[in-house]
Design a protein around this motif. Sequence first.
Motif, PDB file in Angstrom:
ATOM      1  N   PHE A  82      13.374   9.446   1.130  1.00 40.58           N
ATOM      2  CA  PHE A  82      12.096   9.556   0.448  1.00 40.58           C
ATOM      3  C   PHE A  82      12.032  10.871  -0.326  1.00 40.58           C
ATOM      4  O   PHE A  82      12.502  11.912   0.141  1.00 40.58           O
ATOM      5  CB  PHE A  82      10.936   9.552   1.454  1.00 40.58           C
ATOM      6  N   LYS A  83      11.418  10.824  -1.485  1.00 45.44           N
ATOM      7  CA  LYS A  83      11.131  12.036  -2.237  1.00 45.44           C
ATOM      8  C   LYS A  83       9.849  12.662  -1.695  1.00 45.44           C
ATOM      9  O   LYS A  83       8.838  11.982  -1.534  1.00 45.44           O
ATOM     10  CB  LYS A  83      10.969  11.703  -3.728  1.00 45.44           C
ATOM     11  N   ASP A  84       9.931  13.971  -1.381  1.00 44.88           N
ATOM     12  CA  ASP A  84       8.757  14.710  -0.907  1.00 44.88           C
ATOM     13  C   ASP A  84       8.076  13.967   0.239  1.00 44.88           C
ATOM     14  O   ASP A  84       6.885  13.660   0.199  1.00 44.88           O
ATOM     15  CB  ASP A  84       7.780  14.915  -2.067  1.00 44.88           C
ATOM     16  N   PHE A  85       8.858  13.696   1.280  1.00 46.90           N
ATOM     17  CA  PHE A  85       8.430  12.787   2.344  1.00 46.90           C
ATOM     18  C   PHE A  85       7.121  13.190   3.016  1.00 46.90           C
ATOM     19  O   PHE A  85       6.278  12.334   3.307  1.00 46.90           O
ATOM     20  CB  PHE A  85       9.536  12.686   3.398  1.00 46.90           C
ATOM     21  N   LYS A  86       6.927  14.476   3.291  1.00 48.51           N
ATOM     22  CA  LYS A  86       5.732  14.898   4.018  1.00 48.51           C
ATOM     23  C   LYS A  86       4.445  14.707   3.207  1.00 48.51           C
ATOM     24  O   LYS A  86       3.353  14.886   3.740  1.00 48.51           O
ATOM     25  CB  LYS A  86       5.876  16.361   4.434  1.00 48.51           C
ATOM     26  N   GLU A  87       4.572  14.345   1.932  1.00 47.19           N
ATOM     27  CA  GLU A  87       3.402  14.074   1.101  1.00 47.19           C
ATOM     28  C   GLU A  87       3.184  12.577   0.880  1.00 47.19           C
ATOM     29  O   GLU A  87       2.287  12.192   0.143  1.00 47.19           O
ATOM     30  CB  GLU A  87       3.551  14.771  -0.259  1.00 47.19           C
ATOM     31  N   THR A  88       4.011  11.737   1.495  1.00 46.78           N
ATOM     32  CA  THR A  88       3.917  10.297   1.253  1.00 46.78           C
ATOM     33  C   THR A  88       2.921   9.628   2.196  1.00 46.78           C
ATOM     34  O   THR A  88       2.579  10.153   3.266  1.00 46.78           O
ATOM     35  CB  THR A  88       5.293   9.623   1.454  1.00 46.78           C
ATOM     36  N   SER A  89       2.475   8.444   1.794  1.00 46.36           N
ATOM     37  CA  SER A  89       1.604   7.639   2.643  1.00 46.36           C
ATOM     38  C   SER A  89       2.367   7.098   3.851  1.00 46.36           C
ATOM     39  O   SER A  89       1.789   6.884   4.920  1.00 46.36           O
ATOM     40  CB  SER A  89       1.018   6.475   1.840  1.00 46.36           C
ATOM     41  N   VAL A  90       3.675   6.878   3.685  1.00 46.01           N
ATOM     42  CA  VAL A  90       4.497   6.412   4.802  1.00 46.01           C
ATOM     43  C   VAL A  90       4.511   7.452   5.924  1.00 46.01           C
ATOM     44  O   VAL A  90       4.389   7.114   7.100  1.00 46.01           O
ATOM     45  CB  VAL A  90       5.930   6.099   4.334  1.00 46.01           C
ATOM     46  N   ARG A 101       0.808  -1.218   0.000  1.00 41.05           N
ATOM     47  CA  ARG A 101       0.000   0.000   0.000  1.00 41.05           C
ATOM     48  C   ARG A 101       0.843   1.270   0.000  1.00 41.05           C
ATOM     49  O   ARG A 101       0.307   2.374  -0.131  1.00 41.05           O
ATOM     50  CB  ARG A 101      -0.946   0.007   1.205  1.00 41.05           C
ATOM     51  N   PHE A 102       2.181   1.117   0.134  1.00 40.36           N
ATOM     52  CA  PHE A 102       3.062   2.281   0.101  1.00 40.36           C
ATOM     53  C   PHE A 102       3.903   2.322  -1.173  1.00 40.36           C
ATOM     54  O   PHE A 102       4.816   3.135  -1.281  1.00 40.36           O
ATOM     55  CB  PHE A 102       3.997   2.274   1.317  1.00 40.36           C
ATOM     56  N   ARG A 103       3.619   1.443  -2.126  1.00 41.43           N
ATOM     57  CA  ARG A 103       4.448   1.361  -3.327  1.00 41.43           C
ATOM     58  C   ARG A 103       4.355   2.626  -4.183  1.00 41.43           C
ATOM     59  O   ARG A 103       5.183   2.842  -5.054  1.00 41.43           O
ATOM     60  CB  ARG A 103       4.045   0.139  -4.162  1.00 41.43           C
ATOM     61  N   GLY A 104       3.348   3.448  -3.957  1.00 38.68           N
ATOM     62  CA  GLY A 104       3.263   4.697  -4.704  1.00 38.68           C
ATOM     63  C   GLY A 104       4.233   5.751  -4.211  1.00 38.68           C
ATOM     64  O   GLY A 104       4.491   6.749  -4.888  1.00 38.68           O
ATOM     65  N   ASP A 105       4.790   5.540  -3.013  1.00 36.84           N
ATOM     66  CA  ASP A 105       5.785   6.469  -2.479  1.00 36.84           C
ATOM     67  C   ASP A 105       7.132   6.217  -3.144  1.00 36.84           C
ATOM     68  O   ASP A 105       7.437   5.099  -3.560  1.00 36.84           O
ATOM     69  CB  ASP A 105       5.918   6.295  -0.967  1.00 36.84           C
ATOM     70  N   CYS A 106       7.923   7.257  -3.224  1.00 37.90           N
ATOM     71  CA  CYS A 106       9.230   7.154  -3.885  1.00 37.90           C
ATOM     72  C   CYS A 106      10.340   7.114  -2.833  1.00 37.90           C
ATOM     73  O   CYS A 106      10.610   8.113  -2.176  1.00 37.90           O
ATOM     74  CB  CYS A 106       9.429   8.339  -4.832  1.00 37.90           C
ATOM     75  N   LEU A 107      10.954   5.943  -2.671  1.00 36.64           N
ATOM     76  CA  LEU A 107      12.057   5.760  -1.729  1.00 36.64           C
ATOM     77  C   LEU A 107      13.292   5.287  -2.475  1.00 36.64           C
ATOM     78  O   LEU A 107      13.254   4.277  -3.177  1.00 36.64           O
ATOM     79  CB  LEU A 107      11.679   4.731  -0.656  1.00 36.64           C
ATOM     80  N   LYS A 124      15.832  15.442  15.146  1.00 37.79           N
ATOM     81  CA  LYS A 124      16.028  14.996  16.526  1.00 37.79           C
ATOM     82  C   LYS A 124      15.263  13.714  16.850  1.00 37.79           C
ATOM     83  O   LYS A 124      15.464  13.118  17.892  1.00 37.79           O
ATOM     84  CB  LYS A 124      15.585  16.101  17.496  1.00 37.79           C
ATOM     85  N   GLU A 125      14.354  13.292  15.981  1.00 37.89           N
ATOM     86  CA  GLU A 125      13.545  12.102  16.232  1.00 37.89           C
ATOM     87  C   GLU A 125      13.456  11.260  14.967  1.00 37.89           C
ATOM     88  O   GLU A 125      13.577  11.776  13.860  1.00 37.89           O
ATOM     89  CB  GLU A 125      12.145  12.480  16.705  1.00 37.89           C
ATOM     90  N   THR A 126      13.228   9.962  15.167  1.00 40.32           N
ATOM     91  CA  THR A 126      13.016   9.062  14.030  1.00 40.32           C
ATOM     92  C   THR A 126      11.807   8.180  14.319  1.00 40.32           C
ATOM     93  O   THR A 126      11.342   8.085  15.453  1.00 40.32           O
ATOM     94  CB  THR A 126      14.252   8.183  13.766  1.00 40.32           C
ATOM     95  N   TRP A 127      11.331   7.534  13.288  1.00 46.07           N
ATOM     96  CA  TRP A 127      10.172   6.639  13.393  1.00 46.07           C
ATOM     97  C   TRP A 127      10.576   5.253  12.903  1.00 46.07           C
ATOM     98  O   TRP A 127      11.298   5.117  11.905  1.00 46.07           O
ATOM     99  CB  TRP A 127       9.007   7.166  12.570  1.00 46.07           C
ATOM    100  N   ASP A 128      10.074   4.239  13.602  1.00 47.74           N
ATOM    101  CA  ASP A 128      10.388   2.852  13.272  1.00 47.74           C
ATOM    102  C   ASP A 128       9.440   2.368  12.177  1.00 47.74           C
ATOM    103  O   ASP A 128       8.241   2.208  12.412  1.00 47.74           O
ATOM    104  CB  ASP A 128      10.234   1.998  14.532  1.00 47.74           C
ATOM    105  N   LEU A 129       9.961   2.135  11.003  1.00 48.94           N
ATOM    106  CA  LEU A 129       9.128   1.697   9.883  1.00 48.94           C
ATOM    107  C   LEU A 129       8.606   0.282  10.079  1.00 48.94           C
ATOM    108  O   LEU A 129       7.558  -0.078   9.535  1.00 48.94           O
ATOM    109  CB  LEU A 129       9.923   1.783   8.574  1.00 48.94           C
ATOM    110  N   HIS A 130       9.318  -0.529  10.856  1.00 50.53           N
ATOM    111  CA  HIS A 130       8.873  -1.896  11.094  1.00 50.53           C
ATOM    112  C   HIS A 130       7.626  -1.914  11.977  1.00 50.53           C
ATOM    113  O   HIS A 130       6.615  -2.533  11.640  1.00 50.53           O
ATOM    114  CB  HIS A 130       9.996  -2.717  11.739  1.00 50.53           C
ATOM    115  N   SER A 131       7.667  -1.216  13.113  1.00 54.87           N
ATOM    116  CA  SER A 131       6.526  -1.228  14.028  1.00 54.87           C
ATOM    117  C   SER A 131       5.353  -0.415  13.498  1.00 54.87           C
ATOM    118  O   SER A 131       4.220  -0.582  13.954  1.00 54.87           O
ATOM    119  CB  SER A 131       6.942  -0.690  15.401  1.00 54.87           C
ATOM    120  N   ALA A 132       5.606   0.474  12.522  1.00 49.65           N
ATOM    121  CA  ALA A 132       4.514   1.228  11.897  1.00 49.65           C
ATOM    122  C   ALA A 132       3.920   0.480  10.708  1.00 49.65           C
ATOM    123  O   ALA A 132       3.073   1.019   9.993  1.00 49.65           O
ATOM    124  CB  ALA A 132       5.016   2.603  11.437  1.00 49.65           C
ATOM    125  N   PHE A 133       4.391  -0.765  10.481  1.00 45.80           N
ATOM    126  CA  PHE A 133       3.867  -1.644   9.430  1.00 45.80           C
ATOM    127  C   PHE A 133       4.027  -1.047   8.031  1.00 45.80           C
ATOM    128  O   PHE A 133       3.175  -1.238   7.164  1.00 45.80           O
ATOM    129  CB  PHE A 133       2.390  -1.973   9.688  1.00 45.80           C
TER     130      PHE A 133
END
Length: 241
Positions: free
Chosen positions: A166-174, A136-142, A196-205
């Motif tokens: 990511f390209k244009d990260f704040k507009e992505t589904s991720v 469901r995130f394949r439309g995002d550009c990473l 200053k902060e990061t997000w875990d892509l694994h736990s965010a599915f």
Amino acid sequence: MVTTPTTNTTDNFSLLPDDTVLDILTRLISDPRDWSRLSCVSSRFSNLIRSICCRSWCCHFIPNLAADLSIVRHVPGGWAALRKLSICCPGLHHAGVLLDEYPNPKCSRRPIWEPHFASAQRGFSREEGSKLLASRFRGDCLYVSQWPGCVHAETRRKYLLFRGVFKDFKETSVWKAVRDAKKSRIEAKCAFCDGKETWDLHSAFCLRRGLDFHQGEPVVRAFVCENGHVSGAWVEKPMYL
């Protein structure tokens, strides 16, 4: 009493036009650390290096990625962050490898936790980035660094470290997913920018199905900052059972 006039080197240097200073700076590319050192000398050096030198470097060495990131808006985190992304491995700590991997911190072999020069600099691939993301995130550009990544052989297993953006990260589904998944947010600095902060892509599915666990550990760890910079590690099979 006759006084001898003194020459103020700093004042004389300030008279040089930016074009002359840039001509000198652009010749200092044999050692990637030179620009970092000079950025600490003066704000003028820092501004020229971060805005102009790093942009020129990225457009020359990673032209496709630089063009794609800058076509929408500004380059996330700035040109200096993009250059660091292209030449530095995030290190085990920023890639999410837990510190309990090292039961004896006083051992003679010091583990590399922090960013360092990558052992391989082969550019970035959008196709490889797409393989990491859930359908469901394949439309995002990473974009992620091409394999093999920087290999860290630890006591129990090997980690293949990678980095991406990511390209244009704040507009992505991720971004929408990690923003809403409050448990995935951790206070850990980005390895490449001032985030200053990061997000875990694994736990965010956000990672594709199948990248689950091996020997009780995630097959892929991946963390993203608010500017879209990604640090991660693949887990290879244990070196012994």
